[in-house]
Write a protein that holds these residues in place. Structure first.
Motif: not given
Length: 298
Positions: A16-20, A245-250
């Motif tokens: 989440l923080q560093r992903g391309d 579309n999975h960011v909030e779940q993560v």
């Protein structure tokens, strides 16, 4: 000892923080890192069934047992109420016929009509086909799993104990090329069986939790067949990603505190690797946080 699940949660946080931010074949989009490693200690019966969300471990195990049969049609999975492979043949059916059939109706048709299932339910030469019936350039089939079991028994010091699914000549026929691609095994002088799993691509939120447990379950089965004890599962990820579309779940999962991993034991000792059934496995002490729903990207 620090809970093993934190390494997974920290991987999610890093992505989440560093992903391309990248476009991908599904069109959904991902954040991704390349080259990650997790280690899970399986001694004393502990299995990495994640606890920060419920993982439906029986579904993952049924899938692994299906892989071991060498068969590739989703009808057998649907007969066990496993629907995780339906998206790909459903997409092919819709694209080739133009029919806007629902997933529920498509699955019902697969179950009730064997001829329809033969035509539309097969995934091509995916995992199980390559594991049990790898086809070489001369047309000869090779059972990689049987060879592995025999080598574990007869030559446990071998450095050639592995199987993989990336059969270049058949990739184009597969509904989905193998993601968990190479399984390599190592036996210590103490009789512990370790596995290194190389996964070229990993949907960290939906796929990863299944992959960790499935590989652990397979290692436990192989250990029993070769009269060894489970040691360590080392997971190496190539392109590890979180779909947009999975960011909030993560984020929701990361906010939760891990609970103790459960243990798993085998209730009988089948005669061979082909004879395991879902009822042979008992998981004790699994107390996860609630499940978190997300859509698979096809």
């Amino acid at each position: 000892m620090r809970h093993q699940e934190y390494q997974y949660l920290e991987l999610l946080e890093r992505v989440l923080q560093r992903g391309d931010e990248r476009e991908d074949r599904t069109g959904v989009g991902t954040k991704a890192l390349f080259g990650e490693l997790l280690r899970f200690d399986l001694r004393d019966g502990v299995v990495p069934i994640l606890t920060t969300k419920r993982v439906y471990w029986k579904v993952a195990l049924k899938e692994m047992l299906w892989f071991l049969t060498g068969r590739t049609n989703i009808r057998e999975l649907l007969q066990q109420n496993v629907r995780i492979w339906s998206d790909w043949p459903l997409a092919r059916f819709r694209n080739e016929t133009g029919q806007k059939i629902s997933q529920e109706d498509f699955e019902a048709k697969i179950l009730e009509d064997e001829l329809f299932a033969e035509q539309w339910g097969d995934l091509g030469p995916v995992y199980g086909k390559q594991w049990r019936r790898w086809l070489d350039a001369q047309g000869k089939e090779h059972d990689q799993i049987a060879t592995l079991v025999e080598t574990l028994k007869s030559d446990p010091a071998s450095r050639r104990m592995l199987f993989h699914g990336w059969n270049v000549g058949e990739l184009g026929k597969m509904a989905l090329p193998p993601c968990h691609m190479v399984y390599q095994y190592h036996v210590t002088s103490r009789g512990e069986l370790n596995c290194l799993l190389l996964q070229r691509s990993c949907d960290l939120f939906l796929g990863g939790p299944f992959n960790y447990f499935s590989a652990a379950a397979l290692l436990i089965m192989l250990s029993q067949q070769a009269n060894l004890t489970p040691g360590e599962l080392i997971w190496v990820g190539g392109d590890v990603h979180i779909y947009s579309n999975h960011v909030e779940q993560v984020r929701q999962q990361i906010s939760r505190e891990p609970r103790p991993f459960p243990t798993m034991r085998l209730l009988r000792n089948p005669a061979c690797i082909d004879d395991y059934k879902i009822d042979d496995f008992e998981v004790v002490g699994y107390n996860p946080h609630p499940s978190i729903h997300a859509e698979v990207a096809v």
